[in-house]
Design a protein around this motif. Structure first.
Motif, PDB file in Angstrom:
ATOM      1  N   LEU A   1       0.806  -1.208   0.000  1.00 61.80           N
ATOM      2  CA  LEU A   1       0.000   0.000   0.000  1.00 61.80           C
ATOM      3  C   LEU A   1       0.842   1.263   0.000  1.00 61.80           C
ATOM      4  CD1 LEU A   1      -2.732  -1.077   2.574  1.00 61.80           C
ATOM      5  CD2 LEU A   1      -2.847  -1.127   0.085  1.00 61.80           C
ATOM      6  N   THR A   2       2.146   1.093  -0.173  1.00 59.47           N
ATOM      7  CA  THR A   2       3.016   2.264  -0.163  1.00 59.47           C
ATOM      8  C   THR A   2       2.828   3.067  -1.441  1.00 59.47           C
ATOM      9  OG1 THR A   2       4.641   1.050   1.125  1.00 59.47           O
ATOM     10  CG2 THR A   2       5.395   3.056   0.015  1.00 59.47           C
ATOM     11  N   PRO A   3       2.487   4.349  -1.358  1.00 62.45           N
ATOM     12  CA  PRO A   3       2.260   5.146  -2.575  1.00 62.45           C
ATOM     13  C   PRO A   3       3.577   5.592  -3.198  1.00 62.45           C
ATOM     14  CG  PRO A   3       1.909   6.487  -0.638  1.00 62.45           C
ATOM     15  CD  PRO A   3       2.197   5.097  -0.133  1.00 62.45           C
ATOM     16  N   TYR A   4       3.605   5.574  -4.520  1.00 64.91           N
ATOM     17  CA  TYR A   4       4.757   6.043  -5.269  1.00 64.91           C
ATOM     18  C   TYR A   4       4.306   7.117  -6.245  1.00 64.91           C
ATOM     19  CZ  TYR A   4       7.778   2.301  -3.529  1.00 64.91           C
ATOM     20  OH  TYR A   4       8.518   1.483  -2.729  1.00 64.91           O
ATOM     21  N   GLY A   5       5.193   8.028  -6.568  1.00 65.73           N
ATOM     22  CA  GLY A   5       4.901   9.072  -7.528  1.00 65.73           C
ATOM     23  C   GLY A   5       5.915   9.075  -8.656  1.00 65.73           C
ATOM     24  N   ASN A   6       5.440   9.302  -9.862  1.00 72.27           N
ATOM     25  CA  ASN A   6       6.307   9.387 -11.033  1.00 72.27           C
ATOM     26  C   ASN A   6       6.473  10.854 -11.411  1.00 72.27           C
ATOM     27  OD1 ASN A   6       6.667   6.449 -11.822  1.00 72.27           O
ATOM     28  ND2 ASN A   6       4.436   6.593 -11.762  1.00 72.27           N
ATOM     29  N   THR A   7       7.689  11.286 -11.513  1.00 72.48           N
ATOM     30  CA  THR A   7       7.973  12.680 -11.829  1.00 72.48           C
ATOM     31  C   THR A   7       8.915  12.769 -13.021  1.00 72.48           C
ATOM     32  OG1 THR A   7       9.847  12.744 -10.292  1.00 72.48           O
ATOM     33  CG2 THR A   7       7.689  13.394  -9.432  1.00 72.48           C
ATOM     34  N   VAL A   8       8.803  13.859 -13.750  1.00 74.45           N
ATOM     35  CA  VAL A   8       9.713  14.152 -14.859  1.00 74.45           C
ATOM     36  C   VAL A   8      10.336  15.508 -14.589  1.00 74.45           C
ATOM     37  CG1 VAL A   8       9.927  14.531 -17.338  1.00 74.45           C
ATOM     38  CG2 VAL A   8       8.316  12.820 -16.469  1.00 74.45           C
ATOM     39  N   ARG A   9      11.660  15.566 -14.625  1.00 74.19           N
ATOM     40  CA  ARG A   9      12.339  16.831 -14.343  1.00 74.19           C
ATOM     41  C   ARG A   9      13.387  17.097 -15.418  1.00 74.19           C
ATOM     42  NH1 ARG A   9      17.355  16.202 -11.901  1.00 74.19           N
ATOM     43  NH2 ARG A   9      17.852  14.078 -11.226  1.00 74.19           N
TER      44      ARG A   9
ATOM     45  N   ARG B   1      24.134  19.751 -22.031  1.00 76.71           N
ATOM     46  CA  ARG B   1      22.840  19.658 -22.697  1.00 76.71           C
ATOM     47  C   ARG B   1      21.712  19.430 -21.691  1.00 76.71           C
ATOM     48  NH1 ARG B   1      23.749  15.080 -27.054  1.00 76.71           N
ATOM     49  NH2 ARG B   1      24.641  14.147 -25.167  1.00 76.71           N
ATOM     50  N   ARG B   2      20.569  20.025 -21.972  1.00 73.25           N
ATOM     51  CA  ARG B   2      19.388  19.834 -21.129  1.00 73.25           C
ATOM     52  C   ARG B   2      18.686  18.542 -21.537  1.00 73.25           C
ATOM     53  NH1 ARG B   2      17.100  24.514 -18.845  1.00 73.25           N
ATOM     54  NH2 ARG B   2      15.021  23.799 -19.409  1.00 73.25           N
ATOM     55  N   GLN B   3      18.267  17.770 -20.563  1.00 71.93           N
ATOM     56  CA  GLN B   3      17.607  16.505 -20.840  1.00 71.93           C
ATOM     57  C   GLN B   3      16.514  16.251 -19.811  1.00 71.93           C
ATOM     58  OE1 GLN B   3      20.747  13.651 -20.643  1.00 71.93           O
ATOM     59  NE2 GLN B   3      21.151  13.959 -18.467  1.00 71.93           N
ATOM     60  N   LEU B   4      15.563  15.410 -20.199  1.00 67.73           N
ATOM     61  CA  LEU B   4      14.464  15.054 -19.308  1.00 67.73           C
ATOM     62  C   LEU B   4      14.759  13.732 -18.619  1.00 67.73           C
ATOM     63  CD1 LEU B   4      11.369  15.943 -21.534  1.00 67.73           C
ATOM     64  CD2 LEU B   4      12.333  17.266 -19.656  1.00 67.73           C
ATOM     65  N   LEU B   5      14.568  13.713 -17.316  1.00 74.20           N
ATOM     66  CA  LEU B   5      14.781  12.502 -16.535  1.00 74.20           C
ATOM     67  C   LEU B   5      13.483  12.110 -15.846  1.00 74.20           C
ATOM     68  CD1 LEU B   5      18.260  13.187 -14.851  1.00 74.20           C
ATOM     69  CD2 LEU B   5      17.764  11.805 -16.873  1.00 74.20           C
ATOM     70  N   ALA B   6      13.122  10.839 -15.965  1.00 76.40           N
ATOM     71  CA  ALA B   6      11.931  10.313 -15.301  1.00 76.40           C
ATOM     72  C   ALA B   6      12.352   9.599 -14.026  1.00 76.40           C
ATOM     73  CB  ALA B   6      11.185   9.355 -16.227  1.00 76.40           C
ATOM     74  N   GLU B   7      11.674   9.896 -12.958  1.00 80.44           N
ATOM     75  CA  GLU B   7      12.001   9.304 -11.672  1.00 80.44           C
ATOM     76  C   GLU B   7      10.747   8.761 -11.011  1.00 80.44           C
ATOM     77  OE1 GLU B   7      13.835  12.338  -9.403  1.00 80.44           O
ATOM     78  OE2 GLU B   7      15.756  12.227 -10.454  1.00 80.44           O
TER      79      GLU B   7
END
Length: 654
Positions: free
Chosen positions: A90-98, A108-114
């Motif tokens: 039941l542990t909640p997780y969140g997906n973020t993009v930064r 260079r600028r790049q997108l990372l998903a975490e």
């Protein structure tokens, strides 16, 4: 004294205490100071019995604890094993993009998903924000629920039906459904299973019959789509209730309920108060809500009617329309043919009367869809053009009829097998014509002079099968009563009068019937009365669709004031007509001759299942023809085409 005298095998040391110790040798007792004390037989027996009972109790407790430990260990192993098999906790997780900057020299600028674990505070904050958002569906659901409650038990909602709240609900419904209908194509395409319904004409009782027997679990839980072929208002006394319910179902199930347009969904017809009297839609709006609010409801509802589709195609094989097939306005060899013509009709079309922006050719297509009829055998031999298959309808006013040639050409060009339409009353609910290629569905059993034994019908299309569903004349519902019903004994005259106006009580005295249904001949009607009443109403209300303007200088393709309600012989408007007293025999449909070879070849499935009728003594067609020879259209068929689309090889009426 030896221990054998007691029948026990004694250990060397049995009981110890802070003050004394008892040994098992020779039955002697040694005190705390080392002195050996002798004990008697009676004392020894008592001590041994006490010891044995304590040992037994402790052994039972030990066994119970061992069993409990084993059970808990087994449960723990199962829990741990289940988590190892992939059960999510039941542990909640969140997906973020930064956005990140690379570590190389180029930066260079790049997108990372975490994916990171959400803390308890984050979860609580998110839930609080979600709870604070407004629920967009609540007002819509509340509106639909009020309409459904009214439909289920109208006798308990008499006050609501005459209230301003009901008028506001109708305005809200129209506003919401207008956008849904305007986004639909003028010819909708859907898959079977599908239920096809004909004219309802403000008959809440028959609509309730279908609700009880076709979608008794609700439309949402009933498999298949629902196609209504138009003519929802006029003639019946519950036009507002019928419109409210059907619009609510469209709002709730926009991809499941399809409302096509009929000729009564035009202002020239449902605003004809001089002809239909208390049974006209505009009269019921104004009588129920007053002139100003009533006219606004009437106009807003007609604005919704302007956006209704004109036709539907089921399984790319069955063409559904209110009236009939339109005349071609473009080259028939062009891909799409007549369906393309229908799709090109304006999304907002007044038809009768037309708007300024409506193209005349496409206005003709729309008029043909809602006004045309199958040609009678007499018309086939006299007035129908042998080249086109079309002729003037017996309705007059510019309406057309279509014959065998037109049906054959349309079905072959479009690759369809059948045409399903409404627009004409039949006592058996469903009728066939044109070589069993045209089905006429009528879903109201009242107000069309078909007698007390008239039935309301619909057709279920389920891939290769068709099934007719009819309301038996013996069916009785629980809320529409006759004037002399015992259940009305406790109601006052004013309450009875209210229910009569709402259509919840039927039947009246002879004087009332004579006064209510006394009508002028169609030819004697003064058209100026319609124009005058409309001008007066237009001046008292604000036009809802300001961007659309009616073209008063242009005539419609069909002029309703110059038409009859139906071709002669149908006697739509002779309210005193009764099949039982007229001497006309009861008629039934014979489907035994149906042959769907083309449909079977097209589907590469099993044969179309005809509808079995127990009573095949007498049958009828749309036009009431008594004797029809098997249809042969070889002279109208192109040489390159060897088969008709849905031919009927053996169709006989007795």
């Amino acid at each position: 004294m030896t221990m054998a005298n007691f029948g026990h095998s004694m250990p060397d040391e049995i009981i110890e205490s802070p003050r004394k110790r008892i040994r098992g040798k020779n039955g002697n007792r040694e005190s705390s100071n080392g002195t050996i004390v002798a004990i008697t037989d009676k004392q020894t027996k008592s001590l041994l019995r006490e010891r044995d009972s304590k040992i037994a109790v402790l052994e039972k407790e030990v066994i119970g604890l061992k069993n409990k430990i084993a059970s808990l260990s087994k449960e723990q192993a199962m829990i741990m094993g289940g988590q190892r098999k992939g059960k999510k906790g039941l542990t909640p997780y969140g997906n973020t993009v930064r956005v990140s900057v690379s570590k190389c020299s180029s930066k260079r600028r790049q997108l990372l998903a975490e994916r990171a674990r959400m803390g308890r505070n984050a979860s609580i904050s998110t839930q609080a924000i979600l709870n604070s958002l407004p629920d967009e569906h609540s007002p819509k659901e509340a509106l639909i629920n009020r309409i459904q409650d009214m439909f289920r038990s109208p006798n308990e909602h008499v006050g609501y039906l005459k209230s301003e709240q009901f008028a506001k609900d109708l305005l809200k419904l129209n506003k919401k459904v207008k956008s849904i209908l305007e986004d639909e194509p003028r010819c909708v395409f859907l898959q079977s299973p599908a239920y096809v319904f004909g004219d309802i004409h403000g008959n809440l009782e028959d609509l309730h019959f279908f609700s009880d027997n076709v979608w008794n679990l609700g439309m949402a839980l009933t498999a298949g789509n629902f196609v209504f072929l138009g003519d929802y208002v006029d003639r019946g006394m519950s036009c507002l209730e019928v419109v409210a319910y059907l619009l609510a179902m469209k709002l709730m199930l926009p991809q499941k309920v399809f409302l096509l347009r009929g000729n009564h969904e035009t202002r020239d017809v449902n605003g004809w108060e001089e002809h239909y009297g208390a049974r006209s839609f505009i009269y019921q709006c104004r009588e129920r809500f007053g002139d100003e609010l009533g006219y606004k409801v009437w106009e807003m509802t007609n604005s919704t009617f302007d956006r209704m589709p004109l036709a539907a195609v089921i399984d790319q094989d069955i063409f559904c329309v209110h009236g009939g097939i339109p005349r071609p306005i473009s080259d028939s060899s062009v891909e799409g043919g007549r369906i393309k013509d229908i799709l090109n009709v304006n999304r907002v079309a007044g038809i009768n009367p037309p708007y300024e922006h409506e193209d005349e050719d496409y206005q003709q297509v729309a008029s043909d869809c809602i006004w045309s009829d199958p040609a009678s055998e007499h018309q086939e031999n006299s007035t129908v053009d042998r080249q086109t298959g079309y002729g003037d309808s017996l309705r007059g006013g510019g309406a057309i009829c279509f014959g065998h040639k037109a049906v054959t050409n349309f079905l072959q060009q479009q690759g369809f097998s059948y045409i399903m339409r409404a627009h004409e009353a039949h006592a058996e609910g469903v009728a066939v014509s044109k070589g069993a290629r045209v089905f006429t569905v009528f879903s109201t059993s009242k107000d069309h002079n078909q007698g007390n034994n008239a039935m309301a019908g619909c057709i279920l299309i389920d891939f290769e099968k068709m099934q007719v569903i009819n309301r038996s004349p013996a069916y009785r519902n629980q809320y529409v009563h006759r004037r002399d019903s015992v259940s009305l004994a406790m109601l006052s005259e004013s309450e009875i009068a209210e229910r009569v106006k709402l259509g919840l009580i039927e039947g009246s005295t002879a004087e009332e019937e004579e006064e209510e249904f006394e009508e002028e001949e169609w030819e004697e009607f003064d058209e100026d009365d319609v124009n005058t009443s409309r001008e007066e109403m237009d001046s008292s209300s604000v036009e809802e669709d300001e961007e659309y303007v009616f073209d008063d200088r242009r005539k419609s393709s069909v002029e309703p004031s110059r038409t009859t309600a139906s071709p002669p012989g149908s006697t739509h408007d002779s309210h005193e007509f009764d099949v039982e007293t007229s001497g006309m025999p009861a008629k039934r449909i014979d489907f035994s001759g149906l042959d769907s070879m083309s449909r079977r070849k097209k589907r590469d499935k099993k044969a179309f299942s005809p509808i079995n009728e127990e009573d095949e003594d007498e049958v009828s067609t749309v036009n009431g023809d008594e004797d029809i020879e098997p249809f042969d259209d070889s002279e109208n068929t192109e040489p390159a085409s060897s088969t008709m689309s849905p031919a009927m090889k053996k169709f006989s009426l007795r």
